[in-house]
Structure formats: structure tokens, C-alpha cells
Design an enzyme around this catalytic site. Structure first.
Site, PDB file in Angstrom:
ATOM      1  N   LYS A 235      35.610 -64.303 -18.539  1.00 29.47           N
ATOM      2  CA  LYS A 235      36.518 -65.193 -17.820  1.00 29.47           C
ATOM      3  C   LYS A 235      37.973 -64.823 -18.115  1.00 29.47           C
ATOM      4  O   LYS A 235      38.784 -64.682 -17.218  1.00 29.47           O
ATOM      5  CB  LYS A 235      36.249 -66.633 -18.254  1.00 29.47           C
ATOM      6  CG  LYS A 235      37.208 -67.641 -17.694  1.00 29.47           C
ATOM      7  CD  LYS A 235      36.801 -69.031 -18.125  1.00 29.47           C
ATOM      8  CE  LYS A 235      37.979 -69.969 -18.097  1.00 29.47           C
ATOM      9  NZ  LYS A 235      37.619 -71.324 -18.477  1.00 29.47           N
ATOM     10  N   GLU A 241      35.071 -58.211 -28.029  1.00 28.90           N
ATOM     11  CA  GLU A 241      33.699 -57.701 -28.027  1.00 28.90           C
ATOM     12  C   GLU A 241      33.332 -57.119 -26.657  1.00 28.90           C
ATOM     13  O   GLU A 241      32.760 -56.033 -26.550  1.00 28.90           O
ATOM     14  CB  GLU A 241      32.705 -58.830 -28.364  1.00 28.90           C
ATOM     15  CG  GLU A 241      32.770 -59.344 -29.778  1.00 28.90           C
ATOM     16  CD  GLU A 241      33.759 -60.496 -29.955  1.00 28.90           C
ATOM     17  OE1 GLU A 241      34.721 -60.615 -29.148  1.00 28.90           O
ATOM     18  OE2 GLU A 241      33.583 -61.276 -30.908  1.00 28.90           O
ATOM     19  N   GLY A 292      33.813 -71.600 -20.085  1.00 24.31           N
ATOM     20  CA  GLY A 292      32.867 -70.510 -20.366  1.00 24.31           C
ATOM     21  C   GLY A 292      31.437 -71.012 -20.530  1.00 24.31           C
ATOM     22  O   GLY A 292      30.509 -70.510 -19.893  1.00 24.31           O
ATOM     23  N   ARG A 293      31.265 -72.031 -21.377  1.00 27.13           N
ATOM     24  CA  ARG A 293      29.895 -72.511 -21.664  1.00 27.13           C
ATOM     25  C   ARG A 293      29.320 -73.326 -20.520  1.00 27.13           C
ATOM     26  O   ARG A 293      28.163 -73.721 -20.556  1.00 27.13           O
ATOM     27  CB  ARG A 293      29.898 -73.309 -22.968  1.00 27.13           C
ATOM     28  CG  ARG A 293      30.891 -74.458 -23.000  1.00 27.13           C
ATOM     29  CD  ARG A 293      31.108 -74.939 -24.424  1.00 27.13           C
ATOM     30  NE  ARG A 293      32.181 -75.934 -24.535  1.00 27.13           N
ATOM     31  CZ  ARG A 293      33.474 -75.653 -24.667  1.00 27.13           C
ATOM     32  NH1 ARG A 293      33.885 -74.396 -24.689  1.00 27.13           N
ATOM     33  NH2 ARG A 293      34.369 -76.612 -24.792  1.00 27.13           N
ATOM     34  N   GLU A 379      30.393 -76.262 -29.328  1.00 34.10           N
ATOM     35  CA  GLU A 379      31.747 -75.838 -28.951  1.00 34.10           C
ATOM     36  C   GLU A 379      32.440 -76.965 -28.177  1.00 34.10           C
ATOM     37  O   GLU A 379      33.662 -77.075 -28.183  1.00 34.10           O
ATOM     38  CB  GLU A 379      31.696 -74.546 -28.111  1.00 34.10           C
ATOM     39  CG  GLU A 379      33.015 -73.794 -28.082  1.00 34.10           C
ATOM     40  CD  GLU A 379      32.921 -72.390 -27.509  1.00 34.10           C
ATOM     41  OE1 GLU A 379      32.930 -71.416 -28.274  1.00 34.10           O
ATOM     42  OE2 GLU A 379      32.829 -72.261 -26.270  1.00 34.10           O
ATOM     43  N   HIS A 410       5.517 -73.183 -37.584  1.00 30.29           N
ATOM     44  CA  HIS A 410       5.154 -72.314 -38.702  1.00 30.29           C
ATOM     45  C   HIS A 410       6.394 -71.811 -39.430  1.00 30.29           C
ATOM     46  O   HIS A 410       6.347 -70.813 -40.146  1.00 30.29           O
ATOM     47  CB  HIS A 410       4.307 -71.139 -38.182  1.00 30.29           C
ATOM     48  CG  HIS A 410       3.024 -71.614 -37.574  1.00 30.29           C
ATOM     49  ND1 HIS A 410       1.876 -71.813 -38.309  1.00 30.29           N
ATOM     50  CD2 HIS A 410       2.732 -71.997 -36.306  1.00 30.29           C
ATOM     51  CE1 HIS A 410       0.913 -72.274 -37.504  1.00 30.29           C
ATOM     52  NE2 HIS A 410       1.413 -72.394 -36.286  1.00 30.29           N
ATOM     53  N   LYS A 525      39.623 -65.055 -34.720  1.00 30.74           N
ATOM     54  CA  LYS A 525      39.995 -63.925 -33.852  1.00 30.74           C
ATOM     55  C   LYS A 525      41.317 -63.318 -34.322  1.00 30.74           C
ATOM     56  O   LYS A 525      41.481 -62.095 -34.376  1.00 30.74           O
ATOM     57  CB  LYS A 525      40.162 -64.399 -32.402  1.00 30.74           C
ATOM     58  CG  LYS A 525      38.876 -64.782 -31.701  1.00 30.74           C
ATOM     59  CD  LYS A 525      39.157 -65.124 -30.235  1.00 30.74           C
ATOM     60  CE  LYS A 525      37.948 -65.748 -29.570  1.00 30.74           C
ATOM     61  NZ  LYS A 525      38.176 -66.215 -28.208  1.00 30.74           N
TER      62      LYS A 525
HETATM   63  O1  F6P Z   1      35.446 -67.344 -28.388  1.00 27.89           O
HETATM   64  C1  F6P Z   1      34.878 -68.357 -27.654  1.00 27.89           C
HETATM   65  C2  F6P Z   1      34.946 -68.099 -26.192  1.00 27.89           C
HETATM   66  O2  F6P Z   1      36.224 -68.301 -25.720  1.00 27.89           O
HETATM   67  C3  F6P Z   1      33.937 -68.967 -25.458  1.00 27.89           C
HETATM   68  O3  F6P Z   1      34.396 -70.235 -25.211  1.00 27.89           O
HETATM   69  C4  F6P Z   1      33.658 -68.150 -24.251  1.00 27.89           C
HETATM   70  O4  F6P Z   1      32.489 -68.574 -23.631  1.00 27.89           O
HETATM   71  C5  F6P Z   1      33.570 -66.768 -24.856  1.00 27.89           C
HETATM   72  O5  F6P Z   1      34.565 -66.767 -25.848  1.00 27.89           O
HETATM   73  C6  F6P Z   1      33.740 -65.615 -23.919  1.00 27.89           C
HETATM   74  O6  F6P Z   1      34.968 -65.662 -23.257  1.00 27.89           O
HETATM   75  P1  F6P Z   1      35.289 -64.741 -22.020  1.00 27.89           P
HETATM   76  O7  F6P Z   1      34.346 -65.074 -20.914  1.00 27.89           O
HETATM   77  O8  F6P Z   1      36.706 -65.049 -21.667  1.00 27.89           O
HETATM   78  O9  F6P Z   1      35.125 -63.300 -22.435  1.00 27.89           O
END
Ligand code: F6P
Length: 553
Positions: A235, A241, A292-293, A379, A410, A525
Site C-alpha cells: 500500500k 521487506e 493494510g489489515r 494491530e 496435541h 523500523k
Molecule cells: O508495519 C506494519 C504495516 O504497516 C502493516 O500495517 C501493513 O499491513 C504492512 O506494514 C505492510 O504495509 P505495505 O502494504 O504498505 O507494504
């Protein structure tokens, strides 16, 4: 509309009084009966006309739909009435309606919260109103993107968009993390066996999320790169990452002699640095009003699900979610599953002070669903200040964890049955398997064994069993709920997801927190960046330097 902290409400006082007066409502040997199990059922959504037509062997629940059973929760009619009064006092449905119609509910970031609008069939809020922002009809924008990525997915599936002449895309891999991974991954896994059971053409869908190079390396080396389309999802377009994994994958593609532009599509917000870039085969958009979530219902989940299973499947999923959203508008908490679930969660969290809750799906298809709910819930409601940034003095979101049953039995069920903490449990189960490929062994099918275990666990947690030997004594009194239905399909999956999204939203309103920001992820971060950009061998923080020294970075 008033926004008040929970401990300033009349309902808070009433519920504490009831908690003191009522004593052991979780003495289920007294409070739980077979009759109550049959009575305490609330549909998650009204079943669609189409689903109504499906022959069903269901007893006490609408065909095709899911039902929330709350018999084994520790509350009686007085408590339910007090929760209803709290719901009215906190104007939960009015707040939901305002959110649907575009009021700024993400106060910290000054944003609307519009994931429900993604599931609207007519581009209007579920209340019937258009949502306009700076002259733009946002429902219209979301629908146009849905049309665009549906058409793209169908062309890819039909072999009209190809990686090279004479080739087809046979596999897809989403690159993203957090909300750009967990929901779509959980949903994709959830539909794999359903698609096989229906004999549908399902194409391979993989996910790369971790910046751990072993993740990207394992997935890329297992895929036919010349036939793979990567879907880059971020987003913000700035997540370390995801951008690292994008370059990792592009490097692999180049080394395989392939043109990355033919093998990567993007999903991002319109304002992100990734937007409108010709290096992608195509790009699909959403905006800052989709958290995002909460983004599984947008192109974030839609592109990969439509590519893998077909765009009609994704639309069916959206229809199931929309039906649950509409059911959540009901003011009577006894008829509104997500609202009731939210209020019961608050009853347990704030008046019994239970710090945890477990999600226990008796369905292998939902293997990653608890992981998605961890982000969704923790979150959103893991907050210690109210929506105006002022400290609050009561517990908010619980720790959420889970695993599919029977595997969990289990593993950690020992603690759940006999540990010192009481953990409220949220079971999910289905009458039928997805693949309908089963065997009778020792007089019963595997599906029957799965369901028998589920019924057994609910009863064992509630009632326990006395034994003179301490280690063999089961105290019981461990509350649980059950969401159940015929079969996990795209439609019921949509309703299930929306149920939890709406539950989390209602709890946020009750606690008066902003469920739609996530400032708590920022500090880590910033420090990671400091480590990676340190000059002269130091970041300026001796503790950070010492830890990074241990790890050789
Ligand atoms: O670090 C948390 C976060 O901002 C989440 O809220 C989000 O879902 C995720 O990182 C990924 O963010 P993006 O879609 O901007 O890469």
C-alpha cells in the site's frame, strides 16, 4: 455522536456490579444446558437466495450460512441486557453507520475507513449513501478497479495475456508483508481444497513475505519462473521487506534470461512511489482509506485470488462479506453476531480480565486464518491511548493466537484445559469437508472424527471432570463460542472474514480507541534503519550496537 472512554460510561459501572453480584457465571455445570446450545444461535448473515436453494442437512441454522453459537459464554440475560445498554450508550451502530458513510474514523491519520465499500455491489455504502471525497465517488473508483483486475485475471487465465509467445502463466506469487500478505495468504489457502472439491481450475498461488532470504529463495526456486507472474503488493510502496524481495525476485528473473516487466504486476495505493510505473505488466490501485489489515477485499486480495481461482470466486467472497456487513447494522445485539461477539469479548476482557483469546478452526483450510486475525485484532486494538491520544485506564485488545484443531489439541490444549489462566476460546467448524474425499475408518469418516473432537472439546472445556488426583482433575469453566456452518466456500469465507473485521471495529468503538492506525510498528523500523546505515561502526546507540554486534551486522 459522543466518543467516551469505556470507564466513563454508565454501562461500565452496571457491568462491574453484575460481575460482583453474579459470581461464577462460568460454572457451566449450572449455567449450560442442551437447550441453551440450541437457543443461543445467531446467523452471521442472512443467507442469499442462491444459498437458500442449496440442499442442506443443517439443523437450527440457515442453509448456506454461518451461525455464531454463544451458549458456552459466561453471561446470563441480565448481563446481555446490560451489554445491550452499553451498545446503545456507546452508539455502536450509529458509529458503524458513520464509518460506512465516510466519517473520519482513523483519527490519528485523519482518514476515512472504507473497506466495507469495497464489498458494495452498487458502489454505495451499505446504508445506501454515496461516499464522495474531494468530488470523487470512491465506491465508483473501487468498482472500476475491481472490474479492471477481474478482466486482467480472466485474460491471464484464458491465455490472452502471456509471458511470451506460446507460453502461459501457470503460477502466481504475491510479494508483500503484514496486511499485504496475511489476509490474502489465509484466504488463498482456505480456497485451495474447496476449488479441488468443485473441480475448478485452480492455478498455483505462493507468497513471499519475510525479508529472510530463505523465504524468497525457497519460493523462487520452486516455481517455473518463465510461467510465473509475481504480484507485488504494498500500500505504502515503501516497506523494506517488500522492496527488498521485489529486487531479489527481479534479479532471479534477469538471471533466468526473463524480462521482469512481463513477470510482475503491482498493487498499491494511488499515491505510493510504486504507482504508475511502466516496469510492471499492469498496476491496480486502492487508497489510503483501506487499512493494510482490512485490505483483503481490495486488489490486495482480489488480484491473487482472481488469478488463482477466477474472478467470480472473488466476487462471491465479496458477496458473503457484504451480507455479514449488512447483518452487522442490526441494533438488537441478540440478532447481530459480530456485535454480540464484540460485547462478549469486552465482558471477558474488562470484567474477568482474561488477557488472551484463542482462535481454533476445526478446518485445515483455515490454517493461516489465526495468523491473519492476530494482525487484524492486535494491530487494531493493541492500544493504550484513546482515539484522542489520551491514556486509558482499562485493558484493551487481548493477545490472539491459534492453530487448527485437532493439531492444537496435541500441542497447547494442555494449558487451555489445566493451566492457571483462563483463555476464552473461539471455535470454528463445518459439517462437510471441502474436498469431499473421505474414508470410513474404524466405523467413522475422518470428517466425523474431526467434528466429534470439536464437540468434545467445547464440552470438556465448559464442564471439566472432577478427579481426586490433582493432575487428572479438569476444572472446566473455560468459556468458548462456536461459529459453524455447512461448508467453507468463498461466500462463507467472506462472511467469516467480515464477522471478525466488524467485531474488532465494534470493540474499538467500545474501548474508544482508534482501531485503524498502527504507530506501534514504527520504532522498530527506525532502529533497524539505524543499524543498516550506521557510520564509523556505530549507530550512536550502544545497546543497539551491542545487539547488532552479536548478530554480526
Ligand atoms: O508495519 C506494519 C504495516 O504497516 C502493516 O500495517 C501493513 O499491513 C504492512 O506494514 C505492510 O504495509 P505495505 O502494504 O504498505 O507494504
Amino acid at each position: 455522536m459522543k466518543y467516551i472512554d469505556l470507564d466513563k460510561t454508565k454501562g461500565f459501572e452496571t457491568l462491574w456490579t453484575l460481575r460482583d453480584e453474579k459470581g461464577d457465571l462460568n460454572d457451566f455445570k449450572v449455567h449450560l444446558s442442551g437447550e441453551l446450545v440450541k437457543q443461543r444461535n445467531v446467523p452471521l448473515a442472512e443467507p442469499s437466495a442462491e444459498a437458500e436453494g442449496i440442499a442442506s442437512s443443517m439443523r437450527g441454522s440457515p442453509p448456506g450460512g454461518l451461525v455464531y453459537n454463544w451458549a458456552a459464554r459466561a453471561l446470563d440475560d441480565d448481563v446481555v441486557n446490560a451489554l445491550q445498554a452499553l451498545s446503545d450508550e456507546q452508539e455502536l451502530i450509529a458509529k458503524y453507520r458513520a464509518l460506512l458513510e465516510g466519517e473520519v474514523m482513523n483519527t490519528g491519520e485523519g482518514r476515512k475507513v472504507l473497506h466495507h465499500l469495497l464489498r458494495s455491489t452498487d458502489g454505495k455504502a451499505h446504508t445506501g449513501k454515496a461516499v464522495i471525497h474531494e468530488g470523487r465517488d470512491l465506491g465508483d473508483f473501487y468498482r472500476k478497479e475491481l472490474e479492471r483486475f477481474s478482466a486482467f485475471a480472466e485474460k491471464v487465465r484464458a491465455g490472452e495475456i502471456v509471458p511470451a509467445p506460446g507460453k502461459r502463466y501457470t503460477a502466481f506469487a504475491q510479494i508483500g508483508i503484514g496486511g499485504s500478505d496475511l489476509g490474502p495468504r489465509a484466504l488463498s489457502i482456505a480456497l485451495e481444497n474447496w476449488a479441488a472439491g468443485e473441480g475448478r481450475k485452480a492455478l498455483r498461488a505462493e507468497f513471499i513475505s519475510n525479508v529472510d532470504p530463505d523465504d524468497a529463495s525457497r519460493i523462487t526456486s520452486s516455481l517455473p519462473l518463465d510461467e510465473t507472474l509475481f504480484v507485488l503488493v504494498s500500500k505504502s510502496g515503501t516497506t523494506q521487506e517488500t522492496l527488498t524481495n521485489e529486487l531479489f525476485v527481479k534479479d532471479k528473473l534477469k538471471k533466468a534470461g526473463l524480462d521482469p516487466a512481463k513477470h510482475m504486476a503491482a498493487v498499491t495505493s494511488e499515491t505510493s512511489p510504486l504507482a504508475h510505473n511502466p516496469v510492471y505488466l499492469d498496476s491496480f490501485y486502492f487508497d489510503d482509506f483501506i487499512g493494510g489489515r482490512y485490505s483483503s477485499s481490495s486488489a490486495v486480495g482480489g488480484v491473487i485470488l482472481s488469478l488463482a481461482y477466477g474472478s467470480d470466486v472473488f466476487r462471491d467472497f465479496l458477496a458473503g462479506a457484504a451480507a455479514a456487513d449488512k447483518a452487522a447494522l442490526e441494533t438488537d445485539i441478540r440478532k447481530n453476531a459480530s456485535l454480540l461477539d464484540a460485547l462478549i469479548g469486552v465482558w471477558e476482557r474488562n470484567f474477568f480480565l482474561y488477557p488472551y483469546t484463542a482462535i481454533l478452526p476445526y478446518s485445515q483450510a483455515l490454517a493461516r486464518f489465526p495468523a491473519h486475525l492476530q494482525q487484524l485484532d492486535m494491530e487494531s486494538n493493541g492500544k493504550r491511548v484513546n482515539r484522542d491520544g489520551e491514556p486509558i485506564r482499562y485493558p484493551t485488545g487481548p493477545v490472539v493466537f491459534g492453530e487448527p484443531g485437532t493439531n492444537g489439541q496435541h500441542s497447547f490444549y494442555q494449558l487451555l484445559h489445566q493451566g492457571t489462566d483462563i483463555v476464552p476460546l473461539q471455535f470454528i467448524g463445518f459439517r462437510q469437508s471441502q474436498r469431499k474425499d473421505d474414508a470410513v475408518i474404524d466405523g467413522s469418516t475422518s470428517q466425523a472424527k474431526l467434528k466429534a473432537n470439536l464437540a468434545a472439546q467445547i464440552t470438556a472445556f465448559a464442564n471439566g471432570k472432577s478427579d481426586a488426583v490433582g493432575s487428572k482433575d479438569f476444572p472446566g469453566g473455560r468459556p468458548s463460542s462456536l461459529i459453524y456452518g455447512d461448508r467453507l466456500t468463498p461466500r462463507t469465507l467472506g462472511a467469516l472474514l467480515a464477522h471478525y473485521e466488524n467485531k474488532v471495529m465494534f470493540q474499538g468503538f467500545i474501548w474508544n480507541v482508534n482501531s485503524f492506525d498502527q504507530e506501534g510498528v514504527q520504532l522498530g523500523k527506525v532502529l533497524a534503519k539505524k543499524v543498516l546505515t550506521k557510520t564509523g561502526g556505530t549507530s550512536g546507540d550502544p545497546v543497539l550496537d551491542a545487539y547488532s554486534g552479536l548478530l554480526g551486522v
